[in-house]
Structures are given as structure tokens and as C-alpha cells.
Scaffold this motif. Structure first.
Motif, mmCIF file in Angstrom:
data_model
loop_
_atom_site.group_PDB
_atom_site.id
_atom_site.type_symbol
_atom_site.label_atom_id
_atom_site.label_comp_id
_atom_site.label_asym_id
_atom_site.label_seq_id
_atom_site.Cartn_x
_atom_site.Cartn_y
_atom_site.Cartn_z
ATOM 1 N N SER A 226 0.830 -1.204 0.000
ATOM 2 C CA SER A 226 0.000 0.000 0.000
ATOM 3 C C SER A 226 0.865 1.255 0.000
ATOM 4 O O SER A 226 0.496 2.276 -0.601
ATOM 5 C CB SER A 226 -0.935 -0.001 1.217
ATOM 6 N N ASP A 227 2.015 1.209 0.655
ATOM 7 C CA ASP A 227 2.920 2.363 0.677
ATOM 8 C C ASP A 227 3.461 2.660 -0.721
ATOM 9 O O ASP A 227 3.554 3.820 -1.129
ATOM 10 C CB ASP A 227 4.094 2.104 1.633
ATOM 11 N N GLU A 228 3.832 1.613 -1.458
ATOM 12 C CA GLU A 228 4.326 1.800 -2.817
ATOM 13 C C GLU A 228 3.252 2.413 -3.701
ATOM 14 O O GLU A 228 3.522 3.341 -4.479
ATOM 15 C CB GLU A 228 4.779 0.458 -3.397
ATOM 16 N N MET A 229 2.038 1.907 -3.589
ATOM 17 C CA MET A 229 0.955 2.421 -4.422
ATOM 18 C C MET A 229 0.605 3.861 -4.064
ATOM 19 O O MET A 229 0.165 4.625 -4.916
ATOM 20 C CB MET A 229 -0.277 1.516 -4.279
ATOM 21 N N GLU A 230 0.798 4.225 -2.827
ATOM 22 C CA GLU A 230 0.516 5.599 -2.408
ATOM 23 C C GLU A 230 1.605 6.552 -2.894
ATOM 24 O O GLU A 230 1.310 7.636 -3.420
ATOM 25 C CB GLU A 230 0.417 5.667 -0.881
ATOM 26 N N LEU A 231 2.870 6.153 -2.745
ATOM 27 C CA LEU A 231 3.983 7.005 -3.164
ATOM 28 C C LEU A 231 4.093 7.118 -4.682
ATOM 29 O O LEU A 231 4.473 8.155 -5.218
ATOM 30 C CB LEU A 231 5.298 6.454 -2.610
ATOM 31 N N GLY A 232 3.769 6.048 -5.357
ATOM 32 C CA GLY A 232 3.907 5.992 -6.819
ATOM 33 C C GLY A 232 4.861 4.889 -7.218
ATOM 34 O O GLY A 232 6.034 4.903 -6.833
ATOM 35 N N VAL A 233 4.372 3.892 -7.956
ATOM 36 C CA VAL A 233 5.187 2.748 -8.322
ATOM 37 C C VAL A 233 4.793 2.269 -9.715
ATOM 38 O O VAL A 233 3.642 2.402 -10.133
ATOM 39 C CB VAL A 233 5.009 1.601 -7.287
ATOM 40 N N ALA A 234 5.782 1.724 -10.430
ATOM 41 C CA ALA A 234 5.526 1.112 -11.737
ATOM 42 C C ALA A 234 5.661 -0.395 -11.588
ATOM 43 O O ALA A 234 6.639 -0.886 -11.019
ATOM 44 C CB ALA A 234 6.506 1.631 -12.773
#
Length: 432
Positions: A226-234
Motif C-alpha cells: 500500500s505504501d508503494e501504491m501511495e507514493l507511486g510505483v511502476a
């Protein structure tokens, strides 16, 4: 004594009768009391079926895994229904035998260049009334009322955010009050014929399709935090026939794209370059291959089987890796160009996650970090229990992701599937 003996015999018989049915109800050790959800990844090189058991507390245990070689698919599209049906049945049977249960309904992944993704806005008036579920569904419907090609069918409408009057970035507007409700959604469409062939293959294999799910959407459930999706991830899922890209930020999906290149292209290049059969090239790719030739010793020699009855040839491992390096760099450069053109490059703050079978190629992270200029990690399914040793590989990401997707979407699945099936029938009827 005769009466006592008769009584003992009668009691013993009653005990035996009561014990016998209990033994037939013994549950397999791998099974609990949860509900079953099955994911089916119909890929270009392999078909993977995963059965998960979902409990009331939300925990998911993997209880069955089955794989089969895929010969009826090309670039994520069915090209031979009979071969695909046979492989699906083989994978499902293997997973069912392991789980000790029968599976009739599956969540199926879909990929290929026929997949299109785009963002669309929607807005409705709510006249200072409290926002109910009915209004949320209405604004989503308004956002998906867009003109698409006649041969395309919507498979996903994924809300990104809601806006109530001047307030933006709302994830759930339920219960709020305002004058107008707006939303931005990400719409994913698929070619109707490809979609129909996929569903037909499952149907002929004796399976009901609960929902057809974009593979990158499913994979995200299994590998992203969830942290990756919030910060921005590919998320980059490099399979055998396709490479799937999805960009997430602020907790929602923003961009999707499909490339008709994958691990099979690396294998084909190796087969041609080394003049070796495809099966041998596939084995050599993972045993001695890599993505960066400079990390391989120059004097390391390997034996390469040849075609026919010729003797195996000795080839430098670096020469072999140079062949793979060229194609791998091409794939990553094309993806990087697409990311830069998407407008989301500067919002990928958590870096990139690579999964899929080709993620197992040695040193792929080193090359990816050089090409994308961002942190990169290879990931395999997480967030599940049970037989995790059977799915602890990037090859199983999509299938496990489909199980997790099914767990979270079970309440709305049948409505959406009925819509897909009815539209498919209507489309094909018009053609005929």
C-alpha cells in the motif's frame, strides 16, 4: 449371559454404524472451512492454476497449484482453442488434486496488445443531498459512457478519485454532501473476439468464468504494498509473450500499457544465435543467461546442444549473454519511453517492481536500474499462507493475484460477468 452377549453385540454394532459415517466426513489436512477461490493465468508459455482458501478474517491460504505447458496461445491471444482447453484442464486437474477439491469457477487473467487503457472523467448533480451508493454508481456510469471501438469491450472501470464540489482527492464520498459529484476513472477495454475465445476455452474445459481480469491489475494485488501504491510505483510484468506495464500513485491505478514482447523473444534470439532448439535455448537462458554481459567472465565456456545429430558446440557464456542483453535492453528501453510519454514518470517515487517469469533472468535488476534510473526490485507473491513454497516465484504472481482479486471482488463479480457475457453474445449475434 446370552442376553448380555446379545446386548454387547448390539451396542458394538451401533458404535460401528455411528463411527463409519464420521470417517467419510474427514476433511483433507490441506483444507479448512474457508471459501474457495481459483485463479487461472492463461499465458503464452504456461498455464497456471492456483486455488486459495479464504477465511472470515481475510486470510488466504494457498491449497492447490497446477501448471501446464501452453501451446495454444500467442502474444496473450488464443490461437488454438483445443490446445488451450487441454492445457487448462491439465492445470486445473493438478491444482484440484493437490487441494482435494473440485473447481468449477475461476478468475481468468487477460493480456495482449489488444488491451487498451485510458482515463475518463464523469460528473453528476447531487443538489446538496447526501451521497449514497446509488450516486456513486451513477457518476461511475457517467464516466464510462464514452465512445469506444465496436470491437472493444470494457472489462474494468477503476475509480481513481472522487471530487465533491471543490474538494478533490476523495477516495470514498459515501455520506458526504455537496452540489456536484465528479470522478476520474481508468477504463480498460479488450478485443471482443479475443475475450470471447478466452471465455470459450474455459467453458469447454468445464469452467465458469467469474470475471476476466487484466493481468497487471491482478499481479498488483500480489506484489505491491500500500505504501508503494501511495507514493507511486511502476509494475512491470514480463511474461513469455507480453510485457504488461501499470503505474500506480495516490493508492490507485493511473496508467496501463501492453507490449507484444517478452521472454519468448529472448529464447528465440538465443535459439537462432546459437543454432540450438528452442527447448534447449529456454534451459540455457535460465541456467547460464543474464541481462548484463559485463558481469560474466570471458573465459567461461558452456556446451550448447545443436540441431540434429551434430555434436554439441562450445560457446563462451559471455557471447550467449550478449544476445540476451540486446533484446532485454530493447524491451526495457521501449517501456521507459512509454513511461516518459505517459506523464507519470515524475510520480513514480517508490521505484519499479518487476515480476513474471522473465524476472528470473540474472542481473535483470542491474539493467533495469540503469535504464529507468530508479530503484528496482524483483518480487514474487506475498500476503498468502498455506503452500507458499509452491507459489514463491515471479512465475506465479498473476495466478495468485487473481485469487486475491477474487477475494476482494466476490460480491460484485457475478453482476459484472453477466454484463460481459451478455454483451459478447449480442456482439457475436450481430456479426452472424
Amino acid at each position: 449371559m446370552c442376553a448380555m452377549e446379545e446386548l454387547d453385540i448390539k451396542v458394538a454394532a451401533e458404535v460401528e454404524e455411528t463411527e463409519q459415517p464420521q470417517e467419510t466426513k474427514i476433511v483433507e489436512p490441506s483444507r479448512g472451512t474457508g471459501e474457495l477461490v481459483a485463479g487461472l493465468d492463461i499465458g503464452t508459455t504456461k498455464i497456471c492454476a492456483v486455488i486459495g482458501e479464504v477465511f472470515e478474517d481475510g486470510c488466504v491460504n494457498i491449497i492447490g497449484v497446477g501448471t501446464a505447458a501452453s501451446s495454444g496461445m500467442k502474444k496473450g491471444v488464443v490461437v488454438n482453442i483445443e490446445s488451450t482447453v487441454k492445457a487448462i484442464r491439465q492445470a486445473i486437474d493438478s491444482a484440484s488434486d493437490m487441494a482435494g477439491c473440485d473447481i468449477e469457477t475461476v478468475y481468468v487473467g487477460i493480456a495482449g496488445t489488444h488491451i487498451k487503457g485510458f482515463n475518463s472523467p464523469g460528473i453528476i448533480a447531487i443538489n446538496n443531498e447526501q451521497i449514497r451508493q446509488k450516486e456513486i454508481q451513477a457518476v461511475i456510469h457517467a464516466a464510462q459512457t464514452v465512445k469506444i471501438s465496436d470491437n472493444q469491450q470494457i472489462i474494468h472501470v477503476l475509480p481513481q478519485e472522487y471530487m465533491v464540489d471543490d474538494h478533490t482527492g476523495i477516495q470514498n464520498p459515501l455520506g458526504m454532501t455537496g452540489v456536484r459529484l465528479a470522478t476520474n476513472v481508468h477504463i480498460v477495454t479488450a478485443d471482443v473476439t479475443s475475450l470471447h475465445n478466452l471465455v470459450t476455452s474455459c467453458s469447454r474445459a468445464g469452467l465458469n468464468v467469474a470475471e476476466v481480469v487484466l493481468e497487471s491489475v491482478a499481479s498488483s494485488r500480489a506484489v505491491l504494498t500500500s505504501d508503494e501504491m501511495e507514493l507511486g510505483v511502476a509494475l512491470l510484468d514480463i511474461g513469455g509473450g507480453t510485457t504488461d506495464l501499470a503505474v500506480f500513485c495516490n493508492g490507485t491505478i493511473k496508467y496501463t500499457w501492453e507490449l507484444a514482447l517478452g521472454g519468448n523473444n529472448l529464447t528465440n534470439d538465443l535459439s537462432v544465435g546459437l543454432r540450438t532448439p528452442l527447448q534447449e535455448a529456454e534451459m540455457l537462458k535460465y541456467k547460464y543467461g543474464g541481462a548484463v554481459s559485463s558481469l560474466v567472465k570471458e573465459n567461461h565456456i558452456i556446451e550448447v546442444p545443436t540441431v540434429g545429430d551434430r555434436k554439441a558446440r562450445k560457446v563462451s557464456q559471455r557471447v550467449m549473454v550478449e544476445i540476451l542483453e540486446a533484446r532485454m535492453e530493447e524491451i526495457l528501453q521501449v517501456v521507459n519511453k512509454k513511461i516518459c510519454g505517459s506523464g507519470y514518470r515524475n510520480r513514480i517515487n517508490a521505484g519499479m517492481v518487476i515480476t513474471g517469469g522473465t524476472a528470473l533472468l540474472a542481473n535483470v535488476v542491474d539493467m533495469a536500474e540503469q535504464v529507468f534510473d530508479m530503484p528496482v526490485r524483483v518480487s514474487f507473491p506475498r500476503g498468502v499462507g498455506g503452500r507458499i513454497e509452491d507459489v514463491e516465484s515471479p512465475r506465479c504472481t498473476t495466478a495468485v493475484g487473481l485469487v486475491l482479486y477474487g477475494c476482494n471482488n466476490k460480491e460484485i463479480v457475478m453482476v459484472e460477468h453477466d454484463g460481459i457475457v451478455s454483451k459478447l453474445r449480442s456482439f457475436l449475434k450481430n456479426i452472424i
